[in-house]
Scaffold this motif. Sequence first.
Motif, PDB file in Angstrom:
ATOM      1  N   PHE A 101       9.405   8.586   3.544  1.00  5.98           N
ATOM      2  CA  PHE A 101       8.070   8.413   4.093  1.00  5.98           C
ATOM      3  C   PHE A 101       7.400   7.287   3.320  1.00  5.98           C
ATOM      4  N   GLY A 102       6.679   6.421   4.005  1.00  6.26           N
ATOM      5  CA  GLY A 102       5.987   5.365   3.280  1.00  6.26           C
ATOM      6  C   GLY A 102       5.105   4.527   4.183  1.00  6.26           C
ATOM      7  N   PHE A 103       4.246   3.754   3.544  1.00  5.03           N
ATOM      8  CA  PHE A 103       3.374   2.821   4.248  1.00  5.03           C
ATOM      9  C   PHE A 103       4.032   1.452   4.198  1.00  5.03           C
ATOM     10  N   VAL A 104       4.091   0.802   5.357  1.00  4.53           N
ATOM     11  CA  VAL A 104       4.793  -0.477   5.446  1.00  4.53           C
ATOM     12  C   VAL A 104       3.928  -1.487   6.197  1.00  4.53           C
ATOM     13  N   LYS A 105       3.812  -2.659   5.593  1.00  3.33           N
ATOM     14  CA  LYS A 105       3.172  -3.798   6.245  1.00  3.33           C
ATOM     15  C   LYS A 105       4.294  -4.615   6.870  1.00  3.33           C
ATOM     16  N   ASN A 106       4.296  -4.689   8.189  1.00  3.23           N
ATOM     17  CA  ASN A 106       5.346  -5.398   8.911  1.00  3.23           C
ATOM     18  C   ASN A 106       4.863  -6.763   9.384  1.00  3.23           C
ATOM     19  N   ARG A 111      -6.876   3.997   7.781  1.00  2.00           N
ATOM     20  CA  ARG A 111      -7.362   2.787   7.107  1.00  2.00           C
ATOM     21  C   ARG A 111      -7.567   3.067   5.622  1.00  2.00           C
ATOM     22  N   SER A 112      -8.016   4.285   5.286  1.00  2.28           N
ATOM     23  CA  SER A 112      -8.233   4.635   3.873  1.00  2.28           C
ATOM     24  C   SER A 112      -6.929   4.545   3.074  1.00  2.28           C
ATOM     25  N   ILE A 162      -4.334   2.504   3.756  1.00  4.82           N
ATOM     26  CA  ILE A 162      -4.022   1.079   3.603  1.00  4.82           C
ATOM     27  C   ILE A 162      -4.868   0.473   2.485  1.00  4.82           C
ATOM     28  N   GLU A 163      -6.152   0.816   2.476  1.00  4.93           N
ATOM     29  CA  GLU A 163      -7.058   0.267   1.466  1.00  4.93           C
ATOM     30  C   GLU A 163      -6.649   0.672   0.047  1.00  4.93           C
ATOM     31  N   GLN A 164      -5.990   1.814  -0.085  1.00  3.93           N
ATOM     32  CA  GLN A 164      -5.568   2.261  -1.412  1.00  3.93           C
ATOM     33  C   GLN A 164      -4.166   1.776  -1.773  1.00  3.93           C
ATOM     34  N   ILE A 165      -3.282   1.665  -0.794  1.00  5.46           N
ATOM     35  CA  ILE A 165      -1.901   1.285  -1.106  1.00  5.46           C
ATOM     36  C   ILE A 165      -1.751  -0.231  -1.233  1.00  5.46           C
ATOM     37  N   GLU A 166      -2.560  -0.992  -0.516  1.00  5.79           N
ATOM     38  CA  GLU A 166      -2.410  -2.455  -0.546  1.00  5.79           C
ATOM     39  C   GLU A 166      -2.570  -3.049  -1.946  1.00  5.79           C
ATOM     40  N   PRO A 167      -3.584  -2.649  -2.740  1.00  5.05           N
ATOM     41  CA  PRO A 167      -3.672  -3.219  -4.097  1.00  5.05           C
ATOM     42  C   PRO A 167      -2.497  -2.803  -4.985  1.00  5.05           C
ATOM     43  N   ILE A 168      -1.961  -1.627  -4.754  1.00  2.77           N
ATOM     44  CA  ILE A 168      -0.778  -1.179  -5.508  1.00  2.77           C
ATOM     45  C   ILE A 168       0.406  -2.069  -5.148  1.00  2.77           C
ATOM     46  N   ASN A 214       6.400  10.986  -3.190  1.00  4.70           N
ATOM     47  CA  ASN A 214       6.188  11.664  -1.910  1.00  4.70           C
ATOM     48  C   ASN A 214       4.809  12.288  -1.820  1.00  4.70           C
ATOM     49  N   THR A 215       4.346  12.888  -2.913  1.00  2.01           N
ATOM     50  CA  THR A 215       3.012  13.495  -2.902  1.00  2.01           C
ATOM     51  C   THR A 215       1.947  12.416  -2.730  1.00  2.01           C
ATOM     52  N   LEU A 216       2.120  11.287  -3.393  1.00  3.54           N
ATOM     53  CA  LEU A 216       1.192  10.171  -3.245  1.00  3.54           C
ATOM     54  C   LEU A 216       1.093   9.753  -1.778  1.00  3.54           C
ATOM     55  N   VAL A 217       2.233   9.492  -1.170  1.00  2.16           N
ATOM     56  CA  VAL A 217       2.271   8.998   0.214  1.00  2.16           C
ATOM     57  C   VAL A 217       1.664  10.034   1.163  1.00  2.16           C
ATOM     58  N   MET A 218       2.072  11.268   1.041  1.00  2.00           N
ATOM     59  CA  MET A 218       1.572  12.306   1.953  1.00  2.00           C
ATOM     60  C   MET A 218       0.077  12.548   1.744  1.00  2.00           C
ATOM     61  N   SER A 219      -0.379  12.471   0.507  1.00  2.00           N
ATOM     62  CA  SER A 219      -1.808  12.653   0.232  1.00  2.00           C
ATOM     63  C   SER A 219      -2.625  11.539   0.864  1.00  2.00           C
ATOM     64  N   LEU A 220      -2.155  10.300   0.738  1.00  2.00           N
ATOM     65  CA  LEU A 220      -2.861   9.177   1.341  1.00  2.00           C
ATOM     66  C   LEU A 220      -2.864   9.293   2.863  1.00  2.00           C
ATOM     67  N   GLN A 221      -1.753   9.738   3.427  1.00  2.81           N
ATOM     68  CA  GLN A 221      -1.662   9.909   4.880  1.00  2.81           C
ATOM     69  C   GLN A 221      -2.656  10.971   5.378  1.00  2.81           C
ATOM     70  N   MET A 222      -2.926  11.948   4.526  1.00  2.86           N
ATOM     71  CA  MET A 222      -3.861  13.030   4.894  1.00  2.86           C
ATOM     72  C   MET A 222      -5.314  12.668   4.560  1.00  2.86           C
ATOM     73  N   GLY A 223      -5.530  11.444   4.044  1.00  6.17           N
ATOM     74  CA  GLY A 223      -6.887  10.989   3.798  1.00  6.17           C
ATOM     75  C   GLY A 223      -7.417  11.167   2.384  1.00  6.17           C
ATOM     76  N   ALA A 224      -6.552  11.570   1.464  1.00  7.70           N
ATOM     77  CA  ALA A 224      -6.985  11.775   0.072  1.00  7.70           C
ATOM     78  C   ALA A 224      -7.327  10.445  -0.586  1.00  7.70           C
ATOM     79  N   LYS A 225      -8.122  10.521  -1.622  1.00 14.73           N
ATOM     80  CA  LYS A 225      -8.475   9.354  -2.440  1.00 14.73           C
ATOM     81  C   LYS A 225      -7.767   9.473  -3.778  1.00 14.73           C
ATOM     82  N   LEU A 226      -7.336   8.349  -4.316  1.00 19.40           N
ATOM     83  CA  LEU A 226      -6.681   8.343  -5.633  1.00 19.40           C
ATOM     84  C   LEU A 226      -7.701   8.534  -6.726  1.00 19.40           C
TER      85      LEU A 226
END
Length: 184
Positions: free
Chosen positions: A90-95, A131-132, A134-140, A172-184
């Motif tokens: 599972f992951g966020f991907v910029k294509n 969108r939340s 993307i905004e958190q994973i993009e700087p990472i 996996n917890t990071l990715v799933m948490s972000l997908q569910m709208g969590a904030k880091l």
Amino acid sequence: MESKRRRLSKLDAPKNITSNEKIMDDNDFIVSKTDKKGYITYFNEVFMEMAGYTHEELMGANHNLIRHPHMPRIAFKLAWDLIQNGKEFFGFVKNLRKDGGFYWVFAYITPDYDSSGNIIGYTSFRRKPPRSAIEQIEPIYRLLVDEERKGGMDASLKLLQNFLKEHKISYNTLVMSLQMGAKL
């Protein structure tokens, strides 16, 4: 005799990268299948529309054709390591789109098996990420790409591991948490 056409790969990807984003519709799903080497064997219309390529260009192309240069290579290494070992990713991907633009997806990749239990390819399902996330994973991802430029994938992996350790979270917890709208 008909000549065999050349398969497209990341070498054929656009070099003129733009900041033009195409956003998936909320109810859209991208589906694609590849063989074990990453050559596309199936895709749906949404994939074609989002990537901006024709059916003829995509069929048989290497899936890395849409790999955006802003994506850390370590993300793809993690994905390949998991799916080649029979696990899910599972992951966020910029294509990367054919026109040099981009689109973000939340990807789920799983191995495909033959009747003897051997991996014969991979299926990827992608949907619109929040969108939340993307905004958190993009700087990472930017930090990981910068680290790769300086010290290669090992340096990027170390940075990712330190980030996860610092936040006391698994990938996996990071990715799933972000997908569910969590904030880091």
